[in-house]
Motif scaffolding. Structure first.
Motif, short mmCIF file in Angstrom:
data_model
loop_
_atom_site.label_atom_id
_atom_site.label_comp_id
_atom_site.label_asym_id
_atom_site.label_seq_id
_atom_site.Cartn_x
_atom_site.Cartn_y
_atom_site.Cartn_z
N ALA A 153 0.83 -1.20 0.00
CA ALA A 153 0.00 0.00 0.00
C ALA A 153 0.87 1.26 0.00
O ALA A 153 0.58 2.22 -0.72
N VAL A 154 1.93 1.26 0.80
CA VAL A 154 2.82 2.42 0.85
C VAL A 154 3.49 2.67 -0.49
O VAL A 154 3.59 3.80 -0.97
N LEU A 155 3.94 1.60 -1.14
CA LEU A 155 4.62 1.75 -2.43
C LEU A 155 3.64 2.18 -3.53
O LEU A 155 4.00 2.98 -4.40
N ARG A 156 2.42 1.65 -3.49
CA ARG A 156 1.43 2.09 -4.49
C ARG A 156 1.14 3.59 -4.33
O ARG A 156 1.06 4.32 -5.31
N ALA A 157 0.98 4.01 -3.09
CA ALA A 157 0.72 5.43 -2.83
C ALA A 157 1.92 6.28 -3.25
O ALA A 157 1.76 7.37 -3.83
N ALA A 158 3.13 5.80 -2.98
CA ALA A 158 4.33 6.53 -3.36
C ALA A 158 4.46 6.65 -4.87
O ALA A 158 4.92 7.68 -5.39
N ALA A 159 4.03 5.62 -5.61
CA ALA A 159 4.08 5.68 -7.07
C ALA A 159 3.18 6.79 -7.61
O ALA A 159 3.55 7.53 -8.53
N LEU A 160 1.99 6.92 -7.03
CA LEU A 160 1.07 7.97 -7.47
C LEU A 160 1.59 9.35 -7.09
O LEU A 160 1.51 10.30 -7.87
N ARG A 161 2.13 9.47 -5.87
CA ARG A 161 2.68 10.75 -5.44
C ARG A 161 3.87 11.14 -6.31
O ARG A 161 4.03 12.31 -6.69
N ALA A 162 4.71 10.18 -6.65
CA ALA A 162 5.85 10.45 -7.51
C ALA A 162 5.39 10.95 -8.88
O ALA A 162 5.96 11.90 -9.44
N ALA A 163 4.37 10.30 -9.42
CA ALA A 163 3.86 10.71 -10.73
C ALA A 163 3.38 12.15 -10.71
O ALA A 163 3.70 12.95 -11.60
N VAL A 164 2.63 12.51 -9.68
CA VAL A 164 2.09 13.87 -9.58
C VAL A 164 3.20 14.89 -9.38
O VAL A 164 3.22 15.96 -10.02
#
Length: 380
Positions: A206-217
């Motif tokens: 869950a943390v890595l999925r959220a980090a992937a979206l934050r990184a994209a933005v």
């Protein structure tokens, strides 16, 4: 849709812009980049509280969310300011919630970084594994790892992904700085040879999925900031440079190029801030919005970089001109944490597509199916 900031967000953006005008003027930025030592700027960034943006006040932060972080990313890019330590730490901090490392990040400016390949999705399969006596593995390019005291290491465990906290100065950790064409960012190869660490009590997937979206933005926001400044430089130059007895800004080709850059910029601004808001809110379609932001905005940034360089002509290639700093920044934003093609594939894969046979359609003697995005058609 055109996104507009509210009054508080505008005040925040103006305050940050004023701070950067004082803390990161062009001559200072060039000094940091030439010396490859942005530590004085990084320390001031943390000391003045900008590193704590996006963190709850209960956790020692300044409040705000992903939209405020996107504003920081955009403004750092406009100034071509060093940002690897900031971005790497922002992405790593959610994994450190409740740990002593989180306190040291805020209190001692001890930066953190995710030990992931920075040309892939953040949530891609881990490159590290547990072994006796510790952790082993290697990544070739980890953004901000050269500036980090703490490494957040994704590990392939027996029951799925795990996140481990590793002190970058501990035995068995080899951090080798990697030179980037964009000198405003830095990275390093990270190799663990039996390094000891602390397993973090978090849902790693869950943390890595959220980090992937934050990184994209946030990378999209960086690209937006660089594109905005490049467009400003190109327009200003078109009002100074003369050719055939008149300002080049009077030529239709120049006007069209400037107008196209502005259209891309305004569209990108709405995409970035809307995706930041939906990702922060946990909207069910936020993965689509983040994918659109990373794919479309960074691609637009590359187009603006090429157009700005063309409008400047030969002077745009010179080391003395600021355009080259922003050009390289936009070019790195495109592949950083997944290039536009990869994000477009992820976007397409998340759509509800069904093959619909069409009678009589033939291609080289073979029947084919036409695919329609039924869910999108139904909604729009």
């Amino acid at each position: 849709m055109r996104w507009a900031l509210d009054s508080e967000q505008k005040m925040f953006a103006d305050a940050l812009a004023g701070w950067l005008d004082d803390a990161a003027p062009p001559e200072a930025v060039r000094t940091w980049l030439d010396s490859a030592d942005p530590s004085s700027f990084e320390a001031q960034l943390a000391e003045d509280g900008w590193l704590a943006i996006g963190l709850d006040e209960d956790a020692g932060g300044q409040g705000g969310g992903l939209l405020e972080l996107a504003l920081v990313a955009e403004r750092l890019a406009r100034h071509a300011a060093p940002s690897s330590a900031w971005l790497a730490t922002v992405l790593a901090l959610p994994a450190l919630a409740g740990s002593s490392a989180a306190d040291s990040v805020l209190d001692e400016s001890a930066f953190a970084a995710l030990a992931v390949e920075s040309d892939r999705f953040v949530d891609a399969p881990a490159r590290f594994a547990r072994s006796e006596p510790g952790l082993r593995g290697r990544v070739e390019i980890a953004l901000g790892a050269d500036r980090a005291r703490w490494l957040v290491v994704p590990v392939s465990g027996d029951e799925g992904a795990e996140l481990w906290l590793v002190d970058a100065a501990s035995p068995g950790v080899i951090v080798t700085p990697t030179a980037l064409l964009d000198r405003s960012r830095s990275a390093a190869a990270v190799e663990l040879l039996g390094a000891e660490g602390e397993r973090l009590d978090v849902d790693a997937d869950a943390v890595l999925r959220a980090a992937a979206l934050r990184a994209a933005v946030l990378v999209a926001a960086d690209s937006l900031g660089a594109a905005t400044r490049m467009r400003e430089l190109a327009v200003d130059y078109s009002k100074q440079r003369t050719q055939y007895g008149q300002l080049i800004g009077a030529f239709q080709a120049m006007k069209h190029a400037a107008a196209t850059m502005l259209v891309d910029e305004e569209a990108s601004r709405s995409i970035v801030f809307y995706s930041a808001a939906t990702v922060e809110a946990g909207d069910e379609e936020s993965p689509l919005h983040a994918a659109v932001a990373k794919a479309q905005v960074t691609a637009a940034g590359v187009r603006t970089a090429d157009s700005s360089l063309a409008m400047h002509g030969a002077i745009g290639y010179t080391w003395e001109h600021d355009l080259q700093l922003l050009y390289k920044r936009a070019m790195l934003d495109a592949p950083l944490f997944g290039n536009p093609a990869l994000w477009n594939e992820r976007l397409a894969g998340s759509l509800d597509l069904e093959p619909i046979p069409v009678a009589g359609v033939d291609l080289n003697g073979q029947s084919i199916d036409i695919v329609e995005p039924k869910s999108i058609a139904a909604k729009h």
